[in-house]
Design a protein around this motif. Structure first.
Motif, PDB file in Angstrom:
ATOM      1  N   PRO A 137       0.832  -1.201   0.000  1.00  0.00           N
ATOM      2  CA  PRO A 137       0.000   0.000   0.000  1.00  0.00           C
ATOM      3  C   PRO A 137       0.868   1.254   0.000  1.00  0.00           C
ATOM      4  CG  PRO A 137      -0.804  -1.588   1.602  1.00  0.00           C
ATOM      5  CD  PRO A 137       0.524  -2.100   1.133  1.00  0.00           C
ATOM      6  N   GLN A 138       0.450   2.264  -0.772  1.00  0.00           N
ATOM      7  CA  GLN A 138       1.242   3.481  -0.858  1.00  0.00           C
ATOM      8  C   GLN A 138       0.313   4.697  -0.981  1.00  0.00           C
ATOM      9  OE1 GLN A 138       3.247   5.806  -0.124  1.00  0.00           O
ATOM     10  NE2 GLN A 138       4.964   4.434  -0.655  1.00  0.00           N
ATOM     11  N   PRO A 139      -0.138   5.227   0.159  1.00  0.00           N
ATOM     12  CA  PRO A 139      -1.039   6.371   0.130  1.00  0.00           C
ATOM     13  C   PRO A 139      -0.409   7.614  -0.480  1.00  0.00           C
ATOM     14  CG  PRO A 139      -0.328   5.898   2.384  1.00  0.00           C
ATOM     15  CD  PRO A 139       0.113   4.751   1.547  1.00  0.00           C
ATOM     16  N   GLY A 140       0.926   7.654  -0.561  1.00  0.00           N
ATOM     17  CA  GLY A 140       1.595   8.795  -1.157  1.00  0.00           C
ATOM     18  C   GLY A 140       1.334   8.950  -2.645  1.00  0.00           C
ATOM     19  N   LEU A 141       0.724   7.949  -3.276  1.00  0.00           N
ATOM     20  CA  LEU A 141       0.388   8.035  -4.694  1.00  0.00           C
ATOM     21  C   LEU A 141      -0.859   8.883  -4.954  1.00  0.00           C
ATOM     22  CD1 LEU A 141       1.142   4.369  -5.804  1.00  0.00           C
ATOM     23  CD2 LEU A 141       2.239   6.434  -6.704  1.00  0.00           C
ATOM     24  N   ALA A 142      -1.578   9.239  -3.923  1.00  0.00           N
ATOM     25  CA  ALA A 142      -2.805  10.021  -4.102  1.00  0.00           C
ATOM     26  C   ALA A 142      -2.513  11.311  -4.856  1.00  0.00           C
ATOM     27  CB  ALA A 142      -3.426  10.340  -2.745  1.00  0.00           C
ATOM     28  N   GLY A 143      -3.280  11.543  -5.915  1.00  0.00           N
ATOM     29  CA  GLY A 143      -3.142  12.753  -6.699  1.00  0.00           C
ATOM     30  C   GLY A 143      -2.111  12.695  -7.806  1.00  0.00           C
ATOM     31  N   ARG A 144      -1.280  11.657  -7.845  1.00  0.00           N
ATOM     32  CA  ARG A 144      -0.315  11.503  -8.938  1.00  0.00           C
ATOM     33  C   ARG A 144      -1.060  11.109 -10.207  1.00  0.00           C
ATOM     34  NH1 ARG A 144       3.887  14.083  -6.661  1.00  0.00           N
ATOM     35  NH2 ARG A 144       3.722  13.670  -4.430  1.00  0.00           N
ATOM     36  N   ARG A 145      -0.568  11.568 -11.341  1.00  0.00           N
ATOM     37  CA  ARG A 145      -1.180  11.208 -12.621  1.00  0.00           C
ATOM     38  C   ARG A 145      -0.369  10.082 -13.256  1.00  0.00           C
ATOM     39  NH1 ARG A 145      -2.174  16.303 -16.329  1.00  0.00           N
ATOM     40  NH2 ARG A 145      -2.964  14.626 -17.656  1.00  0.00           N
ATOM     41  N   VAL A 146      -1.021   8.971 -13.528  1.00  0.00           N
ATOM     42  CA  VAL A 146      -0.330   7.780 -14.035  1.00  0.00           C
ATOM     43  C   VAL A 146      -1.048   7.271 -15.280  1.00  0.00           C
ATOM     44  CG1 VAL A 146       0.418   5.422 -13.529  1.00  0.00           C
ATOM     45  CG2 VAL A 146       0.428   7.149 -11.702  1.00  0.00           C
ATOM     46  N   LEU A 147      -0.284   7.123 -16.349  1.00  0.00           N
ATOM     47  CA  LEU A 147      -0.760   6.507 -17.586  1.00  0.00           C
ATOM     48  C   LEU A 147      -0.118   5.130 -17.708  1.00  0.00           C
ATOM     49  CD1 LEU A 147      -2.004   6.537 -20.525  1.00  0.00           C
ATOM     50  CD2 LEU A 147       0.177   7.559 -21.251  1.00  0.00           C
ATOM     51  N   ILE A 148      -0.943   4.110 -17.957  1.00  0.00           N
ATOM     52  CA  ILE A 148      -0.453   2.752 -18.219  1.00  0.00           C
ATOM     53  C   ILE A 148      -0.934   2.354 -19.604  1.00  0.00           C
ATOM     54  CG2 ILE A 148      -0.532   0.328 -17.513  1.00  0.00           C
ATOM     55  CD1 ILE A 148      -1.139   1.348 -14.649  1.00  0.00           C
ATOM     56  N   THR A 149      -0.014   1.919 -20.466  1.00  0.00           N
ATOM     57  CA  THR A 149      -0.404   1.452 -21.789  1.00  0.00           C
ATOM     58  C   THR A 149      -0.021  -0.019 -21.932  1.00  0.00           C
ATOM     59  OG1 THR A 149       1.643   1.996 -22.983  1.00  0.00           O
ATOM     60  CG2 THR A 149       0.011   3.766 -22.703  1.00  0.00           C
ATOM     61  N   ALA A 150      -0.815  -0.740 -22.722  1.00  0.00           N
ATOM     62  CA  ALA A 150      -0.622  -2.181 -22.813  1.00  0.00           C
ATOM     63  C   ALA A 150      -1.168  -2.710 -24.131  1.00  0.00           C
ATOM     64  CB  ALA A 150      -1.330  -2.881 -21.646  1.00  0.00           C
ATOM     65  N   GLY A 151      -0.615  -3.835 -24.561  1.00  0.00           N
ATOM     66  CA  GLY A 151      -1.112  -4.530 -25.744  1.00  0.00           C
ATOM     67  C   GLY A 151      -1.905  -5.760 -25.344  1.00  0.00           C
ATOM     68  N   ARG A 152      -3.047  -5.950 -25.944  1.00  0.00           N
ATOM     69  CA  ARG A 152      -3.885  -7.100 -25.575  1.00  0.00           C
ATOM     70  C   ARG A 152      -3.249  -8.432 -25.975  1.00  0.00           C
ATOM     71  NH1 ARG A 152      -8.446  -5.445 -23.326  1.00  0.00           N
ATOM     72  NH2 ARG A 152      -9.341  -3.412 -23.887  1.00  0.00           N
ATOM     73  N   ARG A 153      -2.272  -8.396 -26.885  1.00  0.00           N
ATOM     74  CA  ARG A 153      -1.579  -9.616 -27.301  1.00  0.00           C
ATOM     75  C   ARG A 153      -0.097  -9.559 -26.939  1.00  0.00           C
ATOM     76  NH1 ARG A 153      -5.550  -8.356 -30.831  1.00  0.00           N
ATOM     77  NH2 ARG A 153      -6.974  -9.999 -31.500  1.00  0.00           N
ATOM     78  N   ASP A 154       0.215  -8.842 -25.875  1.00  0.00           N
ATOM     79  CA  ASP A 154       1.607  -8.687 -25.449  1.00  0.00           C
ATOM     80  C   ASP A 154       2.067  -9.985 -24.774  1.00  0.00           C
ATOM     81  OD1 ASP A 154       4.037  -7.961 -24.274  1.00  0.00           O
ATOM     82  OD2 ASP A 154       3.370  -5.909 -23.912  1.00  0.00           O
ATOM     83  N   PRO A 155       3.069 -10.694 -25.346  1.00  0.00           N
ATOM     84  CA  PRO A 155       3.518 -11.948 -24.755  1.00  0.00           C
ATOM     85  C   PRO A 155       4.374 -11.747 -23.512  1.00  0.00           C
ATOM     86  CG  PRO A 155       4.877 -11.426 -26.645  1.00  0.00           C
ATOM     87  CD  PRO A 155       3.800 -10.367 -26.590  1.00  0.00           C
ATOM     88  N   ILE A 156       4.865 -10.527 -23.304  1.00  0.00           N
ATOM     89  CA  ILE A 156       5.758 -10.247 -22.175  1.00  0.00           C
ATOM     90  C   ILE A 156       4.987  -9.719 -20.975  1.00  0.00           C
ATOM     91  CG2 ILE A 156       7.701  -8.800 -21.438  1.00  0.00           C
ATOM     92  CD1 ILE A 156       8.742  -8.975 -24.322  1.00  0.00           C
ATOM     93  N   CYS A 157       3.959  -8.916 -21.227  1.00  0.00           N
ATOM     94  CA  CYS A 157       3.165  -8.299 -20.161  1.00  0.00           C
ATOM     95  C   CYS A 157       1.723  -8.796 -20.274  1.00  0.00           C
ATOM     96  CB  CYS A 157       3.200  -6.779 -20.270  1.00  0.00           C
ATOM     97  SG  CYS A 157       4.851  -6.077 -20.271  1.00  0.00           S
ATOM     98  N   PRO A 158       1.363  -9.860 -19.578  1.00  0.00           N
ATOM     99  CA  PRO A 158       0.002 -10.393 -19.688  1.00  0.00           C
ATOM    100  C   PRO A 158      -1.048  -9.352 -19.293  1.00  0.00           C
ATOM    101  CG  PRO A 158       1.443 -11.932 -18.515  1.00  0.00           C
ATOM    102  CD  PRO A 158       2.198 -10.640 -18.649  1.00  0.00           C
ATOM    103  N   PRO A 159      -2.140  -9.247 -20.062  1.00  0.00           N
ATOM    104  CA  PRO A 159      -3.169  -8.247 -19.758  1.00  0.00           C
ATOM    105  C   PRO A 159      -3.662  -8.255 -18.311  1.00  0.00           C
ATOM    106  CG  PRO A 159      -3.545  -9.118 -21.943  1.00  0.00           C
ATOM    107  CD  PRO A 159      -2.416  -9.925 -21.354  1.00  0.00           C
ATOM    108  N   PRO A 160      -3.844  -9.412 -17.674  1.00  0.00           N
ATOM    109  CA  PRO A 160      -4.320  -9.363 -16.287  1.00  0.00           C
ATOM    110  C   PRO A 160      -3.364  -8.607 -15.344  1.00  0.00           C
ATOM    111  CG  PRO A 160      -4.665 -11.550 -17.185  1.00  0.00           C
ATOM    112  CD  PRO A 160      -3.832 -10.817 -18.175  1.00  0.00           C
ATOM    113  N   LEU A 161      -2.064  -8.670 -15.623  1.00  0.00           N
ATOM    114  CA  LEU A 161      -1.123  -7.945 -14.768  1.00  0.00           C
ATOM    115  C   LEU A 161      -1.151  -6.452 -15.056  1.00  0.00           C
ATOM    116  CD1 LEU A 161       1.972 -10.341 -14.522  1.00  0.00           C
ATOM    117  CD2 LEU A 161       0.130  -9.955 -12.880  1.00  0.00           C
ATOM    118  N   SER A 162      -1.413  -6.067 -16.297  1.00  0.00           N
ATOM    119  CA  SER A 162      -1.593  -4.650 -16.609  1.00  0.00           C
ATOM    120  C   SER A 162      -2.826  -4.113 -15.886  1.00  0.00           C
ATOM    121  CB  SER A 162      -1.745  -4.441 -18.118  1.00  0.00           C
ATOM    122  OG  SER A 162      -0.603  -4.891 -18.816  1.00  0.00           O
TER     123      SER A 162
END
Length: 200
Positions: A137-162
């Motif tokens: 848990p990290q409450p210090g993240l409140a208010g930070r702007r975070v963009l996450i991008t992912a590919g639905r067929r990414d063999p390295i980064c499985p969609p459920p982990l994204s």
């Protein structure tokens, strides 16, 4: 003063302008996104370090023991060292806020810096990150702007982990956007556009 330095490119921006930190993927280098960041926000200072770990000649920011299996002790080392280096360079630049974006391995070290040192980055773009562990848990993240991008067929980064990472960031109070494309482990134009909106 940080005790560890990185081979890097640095562009001085306007006084008080943001510092943008760019973090390359495995096998990339400090040139991968440096010029691109300068185009996104011309007045910003730009810092582009090279990962200090070599995996069969490919630069990385921390060690791993296999695909998706992290050396957690080295991840902790790298997170502390890189964050200290960025803080030092931000002070040298006279920067206001610090923004960052990274791809693949660069996104992974950036995500871990958000988790461990959430006050460092006001905005962060995580392009195809893989966080295969449950973050604390990290409450210090409140208010930070975070963009996450992912590919639905990414063999390295499985969609459920994204999805899990986006859920975590939202749960900690970060303003989180999760953007998908239909491809794999590559950057596509909608990601570039979203990153421009995040940093602009």
């Amino acid at each position: 003063m940080s005790t560890h330095t990185y081979h890097h490119l640095f562009k001085q921006g306007a006084p008080g302008a943001p510092l943008i930190v760019t973090l390359h993927g495995t096998g990339g280098n400090e040139s991968q996104f440096h010029g691109f960041a300068a185009e996104l926000l011309p007045q910003a200072s730009i810092l582009s370090p090279r990962g200090d770990v070599s995996e069969h000649g490919a630069a990385r920011f921390f060690r791993r023991t296999g695909e998706g299996v992290y050396d957690m002790a080295d991840l902790a080392r790298a997170t502390t060292a890189l964050a200290a280096f960025i803080r030092e360079m931000a002070a040298k630049a006279g920067a206001g806020e610090v923004y960052g974006f990274g791809f693949s391995n660069g996104a992974n070290i950036l995500a871990n810096m958000l988790i461990e040192e959430p006050d460092l980055f006001a905005r962060a773009g995580l392009l195809h990150p893989l966080i295969p562990f449950r973050p604390k848990p990290q409450p210090g993240l409140a208010g930070r702007r975070v963009l996450i991008t992912a590919g639905r067929r990414d063999p390295i980064c499985p969609p459920p982990l994204s999805e899990a990472l986006a859920t975590y960031m939202t749960g900690q109070g970060a303003e989180t956007e999760l953007l998908w494309h239909e491809g794999g482990h590559e950057i596509r134009q909608p990601e570039v556009d979203a990153l421009a909106r995040l940093l602009g």
